[in-house]
Design a protein around this motif. Structure first.
Motif, PDB file in Angstrom:
ATOM      1  N   PHE A  32       0.822  -1.218   0.000  1.00 12.44           N
ATOM      2  CA  PHE A  32       0.000   0.000   0.000  1.00 12.44           C
ATOM      3  C   PHE A  32       0.857   1.270   0.000  1.00 12.44           C
ATOM      4  CE2 PHE A  32      -2.554   3.359   2.029  1.00 12.44           C
ATOM      5  CZ  PHE A  32      -3.532   3.462   1.054  1.00 12.44           C
ATOM      6  N   LEU A  33       1.709   1.407   1.007  1.00 15.64           N
ATOM      7  CA  LEU A  33       2.464   2.662   1.132  1.00 15.64           C
ATOM      8  C   LEU A  33       3.487   2.853   0.006  1.00 15.64           C
ATOM      9  CD1 LEU A  33       3.009   2.809   4.999  1.00 15.64           C
ATOM     10  CD2 LEU A  33       1.299   3.995   3.631  1.00 15.64           C
ATOM     11  N   VAL A  34       4.249   1.794  -0.311  1.00 16.11           N
ATOM     12  CA  VAL A  34       5.294   1.930  -1.319  1.00 16.11           C
ATOM     13  C   VAL A  34       4.707   1.830  -2.732  1.00 16.11           C
ATOM     14  CG1 VAL A  34       7.449   0.953  -2.221  1.00 16.11           C
ATOM     15  CG2 VAL A  34       7.096   1.107   0.252  1.00 16.11           C
ATOM     16  N   LYS A  35       3.939   0.759  -2.994  1.00 22.29           N
ATOM     17  CA  LYS A  35       3.431   0.551  -4.359  1.00 22.29           C
ATOM     18  C   LYS A  35       2.268   1.477  -4.702  1.00 22.29           C
ATOM     19  CE  LYS A  35       4.884  -4.256  -4.836  1.00 22.29           C
ATOM     20  NZ  LYS A  35       4.431  -5.643  -4.780  1.00 22.29           N
ATOM     21  N   LYS A  36       1.257   1.555  -3.852  1.00 14.15           N
ATOM     22  CA  LYS A  36       0.061   2.338  -4.170  1.00 14.15           C
ATOM     23  C   LYS A  36       0.296   3.845  -3.994  1.00 14.15           C
ATOM     24  CE  LYS A  36      -4.346   3.135  -4.993  1.00 14.15           C
ATOM     25  NZ  LYS A  36      -4.910   2.978  -6.311  1.00 14.15           N
ATOM     26  N   LEU A  37       0.830   4.233  -2.822  1.00 12.99           N
ATOM     27  CA  LEU A  37       1.004   5.668  -2.556  1.00 12.99           C
ATOM     28  C   LEU A  37       2.314   6.218  -3.107  1.00 12.99           C
ATOM     29  CD1 LEU A  37      -0.453   6.130   1.057  1.00 12.99           C
ATOM     30  CD2 LEU A  37      -1.618   6.241  -1.145  1.00 12.99           C
ATOM     31  N   GLY A  38       3.226   5.320  -3.498  1.00 20.52           N
ATOM     32  CA  GLY A  38       4.480   5.765  -4.100  1.00 20.52           C
ATOM     33  C   GLY A  38       5.465   6.378  -3.129  1.00 20.52           C
ATOM     34  N   LEU A  39       5.425   5.947  -1.870  1.00 17.88           N
ATOM     35  CA  LEU A  39       6.336   6.493  -0.861  1.00 17.88           C
ATOM     36  C   LEU A  39       7.659   5.734  -0.870  1.00 17.88           C
ATOM     37  CD1 LEU A  39       3.679   6.787   1.969  1.00 17.88           C
ATOM     38  CD2 LEU A  39       4.669   8.677   0.694  1.00 17.88           C
ATOM     39  N   ALA A  40       8.729   6.413  -0.473  1.00 12.83           N
ATOM     40  CA  ALA A  40      10.040   5.770  -0.360  1.00 12.83           C
ATOM     41  C   ALA A  40      10.065   4.939   0.919  1.00 12.83           C
ATOM     42  CB  ALA A  40      11.131   6.828  -0.322  1.00 12.83           C
ATOM     43  N   ASP A  41      10.610   3.731   0.805  1.00 13.54           N
ATOM     44  CA  ASP A  41      10.693   2.844   1.970  1.00 13.54           C
ATOM     45  C   ASP A  41      11.624   3.446   3.015  1.00 13.54           C
ATOM     46  OD1 ASP A  41      10.460   0.740   3.691  1.00 13.54           O
ATOM     47  OD2 ASP A  41      11.274  -0.773   2.331  1.00 13.54           O
ATOM     48  N   GLY A  42      11.267   3.259   4.256  1.00 13.42           N
ATOM     49  CA  GLY A  42      12.088   3.755   5.352  1.00 13.42           C
ATOM     50  C   GLY A  42      11.353   3.550   6.663  1.00 13.42           C
ATOM     51  N   PRO A  43      12.022   3.790   7.779  1.00 12.82           N
ATOM     52  CA  PRO A  43      11.403   3.555   9.096  1.00 12.82           C
ATOM     53  C   PRO A  43      10.165   4.410   9.348  1.00 12.82           C
ATOM     54  CG  PRO A  43      13.522   4.670   9.331  1.00 12.82           C
ATOM     55  CD  PRO A  43      13.389   4.280   7.893  1.00 12.82           C
ATOM     56  N   GLN A  44      10.066   5.555   8.657  1.00 13.79           N
ATOM     57  CA  GLN A  44       8.908   6.428   8.853  1.00 13.79           C
ATOM     58  C   GLN A  44       7.610   5.745   8.435  1.00 13.79           C
ATOM     59  OE1 GLN A  44      11.063   6.685   6.380  1.00 13.79           O
ATOM     60  NE2 GLN A  44       9.985   7.198   4.502  1.00 13.79           N
ATOM     61  N   LEU A  45       7.676   4.782   7.529  1.00  8.23           N
ATOM     62  CA  LEU A  45       6.462   4.094   7.078  1.00  8.23           C
ATOM     63  C   LEU A  45       5.895   3.216   8.193  1.00  8.23           C
ATOM     64  CD1 LEU A  45       7.356   3.090   3.398  1.00  8.23           C
ATOM     65  CD2 LEU A  45       6.331   5.202   4.265  1.00  8.23           C
ATOM     66  N   MET A  46       6.753   2.432   8.835  1.00 10.43           N
ATOM     67  CA  MET A  46       6.278   1.573   9.923  1.00 10.43           C
ATOM     68  C   MET A  46       5.835   2.431  11.114  1.00 10.43           C
ATOM     69  SD  MET A  46       5.493  -1.542  10.163  1.00 10.43           S
ATOM     70  CE  MET A  46       6.369  -2.505   8.979  1.00 10.43           C
ATOM     71  N   ASP A  47       6.520   3.547  11.341  1.00 10.35           N
ATOM     72  CA  ASP A  47       6.118   4.472  12.412  1.00 10.35           C
ATOM     73  C   ASP A  47       4.693   4.970  12.151  1.00 10.35           C
ATOM     74  OD1 ASP A  47       8.598   4.186  13.587  1.00 10.35           O
ATOM     75  OD2 ASP A  47       9.373   6.113  12.880  1.00 10.35           O
ATOM     76  N   ALA A  48       4.410   5.310  10.903  1.00  8.63           N
ATOM     77  CA  ALA A  48       3.078   5.811  10.547  1.00  8.63           C
ATOM     78  C   ALA A  48       2.024   4.717  10.718  1.00  8.63           C
ATOM     79  CB  ALA A  48       3.068   6.327   9.117  1.00  8.63           C
ATOM     80  N   ILE A  49       2.345   3.494  10.313  1.00  9.61           N
ATOM     81  CA  ILE A  49       1.400   2.374  10.477  1.00  9.61           C
ATOM     82  C   ILE A  49       1.093   2.186  11.951  1.00  9.61           C
ATOM     83  CG2 ILE A  49       1.126  -0.140  10.274  1.00  9.61           C
ATOM     84  CD1 ILE A  49       2.816   0.080   7.645  1.00  9.61           C
TER      85      ILE A  49
END
Length: 113
Positions: A62-79
């Protein structure tokens, strides 16, 4: 009203009652449609917040493929922040609601434009 409309109403209620948010119904509808047929499957329509693999799937698909966000620790923090907002004790965390809150968190509403 169809079954999808009933689910969107349920998701909107969750956002109001459990997350303290006023939902943008147009965006919520688009996110729900984006979830595809999984919203009609009891298991797939909810997020298994205690399963690390499930959270990785949300991050990657969802975050990387659908929303196009760069992978990083901020993604898991947001989840984790979104799941905390939803309520750790809440058993049924609807996928569409989690995705909606993540979309809002990252300001990626334009993906559903």
């Amino acid at each position: 009203m169809g079954k999808r409309d009933d689910l969107i109403a349920r998701y909107a209620d969750d956002l109001k009652a459990k997350c303290g948010m006023t939902p943008d119904i147009a965006l919520l509808t688009k996110v729900t449609i984006g979830c595809g047929p999984s919203i009609y499957n009891a298991d797939a329509s909810t997020v298994a917040a205690s399963q690390k693999e499930e959270l990785e799937t949300i991050k990657n698909n969802f975050l990387v493929k659908k929303l196009g966000l760069a992978d990083g620790p901020q993604l898991m923090d947001a989840i984790n922040k979104v799941l905390e907002t939803y309520g750790q004790s809440e058993r049924n965390k609807y996928r569409a609601v989690v995705y909606y809150m993540l979309t809002k968190h990252f300001g990626k509403e334009s993906v559903y434009g």
